[in-house]
Design an enzyme around this catalytic site. Structure first.
Site, PDB file in Angstrom:
ATOM      1  N   CYS A   1       0.819  -1.214   0.000  1.00  0.00           N
ATOM      2  CA  CYS A   1       0.000   0.000   0.000  1.00  0.00           C
ATOM      3  C   CYS A   1       0.855   1.268   0.000  1.00  0.00           C
ATOM      4  O   CYS A   1       0.351   2.352  -0.245  1.00  0.00           O
ATOM      5  CB  CYS A   1      -0.968   0.009   1.181  1.00  0.00           C
ATOM      6  SG  CYS A   1      -0.200   0.261   2.792  1.00  0.00           S
TER       7      CYS A   1
ATOM      8  N   HIS B   1      -2.812  12.009  15.036  1.00  0.00           N
ATOM      9  CA  HIS B   1      -3.344  11.129  13.991  1.00  0.00           C
ATOM     10  C   HIS B   1      -2.189  10.261  13.507  1.00  0.00           C
ATOM     11  O   HIS B   1      -1.114  10.759  13.177  1.00  0.00           O
ATOM     12  CB  HIS B   1      -3.902  11.967  12.838  1.00  0.00           C
ATOM     13  CG  HIS B   1      -4.261  11.153  11.639  1.00  0.00           C
ATOM     14  ND1 HIS B   1      -5.370  10.340  11.600  1.00  0.00           N
ATOM     15  CD2 HIS B   1      -3.645  11.023  10.434  1.00  0.00           C
ATOM     16  CE1 HIS B   1      -5.432   9.743  10.406  1.00  0.00           C
ATOM     17  NE2 HIS B   1      -4.388  10.147   9.689  1.00  0.00           N
TER      18      HIS B   1
ATOM     19  N   HIS C   1      -4.888   4.626   9.746  1.00  0.00           N
ATOM     20  CA  HIS C   1      -6.150   3.893   9.826  1.00  0.00           C
ATOM     21  C   HIS C   1      -5.881   2.407   9.982  1.00  0.00           C
ATOM     22  O   HIS C   1      -4.798   1.929   9.655  1.00  0.00           O
ATOM     23  CB  HIS C   1      -6.983   4.135   8.564  1.00  0.00           C
ATOM     24  CG  HIS C   1      -7.468   5.533   8.456  1.00  0.00           C
ATOM     25  ND1 HIS C   1      -6.717   6.528   7.878  1.00  0.00           N
ATOM     26  CD2 HIS C   1      -8.618   6.124   8.882  1.00  0.00           C
ATOM     27  CE1 HIS C   1      -7.392   7.672   7.942  1.00  0.00           C
ATOM     28  NE2 HIS C   1      -8.541   7.454   8.545  1.00  0.00           N
TER      29      HIS C   1
ATOM     30  N   ASP D   1      -8.206  -6.117   6.246  1.00  0.00           N
ATOM     31  CA  ASP D   1      -7.693  -6.916   5.130  1.00  0.00           C
ATOM     32  C   ASP D   1      -6.238  -7.345   5.340  1.00  0.00           C
ATOM     33  O   ASP D   1      -5.499  -7.575   4.395  1.00  0.00           O
ATOM     34  CB  ASP D   1      -7.811  -6.144   3.818  1.00  0.00           C
ATOM     35  CG  ASP D   1      -7.032  -4.836   3.822  1.00  0.00           C
ATOM     36  OD1 ASP D   1      -6.435  -4.473   4.854  1.00  0.00           O
ATOM     37  OD2 ASP D   1      -7.020  -4.159   2.772  1.00  0.00           O
TER      38      ASP D   1
ATOM     39  N   ARG E   1      -4.780  -4.658   9.336  1.00  0.00           N
ATOM     40  CA  ARG E   1      -3.692  -3.901   8.700  1.00  0.00           C
ATOM     41  C   ARG E   1      -3.729  -2.484   9.245  1.00  0.00           C
ATOM     42  O   ARG E   1      -4.558  -1.670   8.869  1.00  0.00           O
ATOM     43  CB  ARG E   1      -3.865  -3.878   7.177  1.00  0.00           C
ATOM     44  CG  ARG E   1      -2.839  -2.977   6.488  1.00  0.00           C
ATOM     45  CD  ARG E   1      -2.913  -3.079   4.960  1.00  0.00           C
ATOM     46  NE  ARG E   1      -4.223  -2.804   4.421  1.00  0.00           N
ATOM     47  CZ  ARG E   1      -4.603  -1.632   3.885  1.00  0.00           C
ATOM     48  NH1 ARG E   1      -3.758  -0.625   3.822  1.00  0.00           N
ATOM     49  NH2 ARG E   1      -5.825  -1.489   3.407  1.00  0.00           N
TER      50      ARG E   1
ATOM     51  N   CYS F   1      -2.400   0.738   8.905  1.00  0.00           N
ATOM     52  CA  CYS F   1      -1.737   1.499   7.846  1.00  0.00           C
ATOM     53  C   CYS F   1      -1.380   2.862   8.444  1.00  0.00           C
ATOM     54  O   CYS F   1      -2.250   3.705   8.671  1.00  0.00           O
ATOM     55  CB  CYS F   1      -2.688   1.628   6.664  1.00  0.00           C
ATOM     56  SG  CYS F   1      -1.963   2.411   5.242  1.00  0.00           S
TER      57      CYS F   1
END
Length: 141
Positions: free
Chosen positions: A63, A100, A103, A107, A115, A117
């Protein structure tokens, strides 16, 4: 440190780190510091220094961002519903600094199927060889 003092944070962080952690930004995929780092160590909150993720739980997700199957210390993160960008996602934030991070998606690979990410700009990587020196010796194992 007062993690809500935006002026101090602007001086402490780079422009990208501030945008990501304080304005819920996202760095570019495949053009960030840790997406392809697989050295042994831990990833900590760029602001508070709280341990967040281990290289042992990092995997290649294709990703373009660092991806992990689980947090190193689940109590150091908060998950929130995110309905921005016409999607429903689960945002991941640092509990102490309220930064922050990224997310979490469903999957990922076994054993968790998750995951995480995460933006490199929200993290600082501490190599295994430096854990003791940096005050994170308890994570050597």
């Amino acid at each position: 440190m007062d993690y809500k003092d935006k002026e101090k944070l602007k001086k402490l962080l780079t422009e990208l780190q501030y945008k990501v952690t304080q304005e819920n930004g996202t760095e570019r995929p495949f053009a960030n510091e840790y997406w392809d780092n697989f050295e042994d160590g831990i990833y900590v909150d760029i602001i508070s220094g709280d341990p967040l993720f281990s290289s042992k739980d990092k995997f290649e997700s294709s990703c373009g961002w660092p991806s992990f199957t689980r947090p190193l210390k689940p109590d150091n993160i908060i998950e929130k519903k995110d309905t921005s960008h016409f999607m429903i996602r689960t945002e991941v934030r640092s509990k102490t600094s309220d930064a922050h991070l990224g997310h979490v998606f469903t999957d990922g690979p076994p054993p968790t199927g998750l995951r995480y990410c995460i933006n490199s700009a929200a993290l600082r990587f501490i190599p295994r060889k430096d854990l003791e020196k940096e005050g994170y010796g308890e994570y050597l194992q």
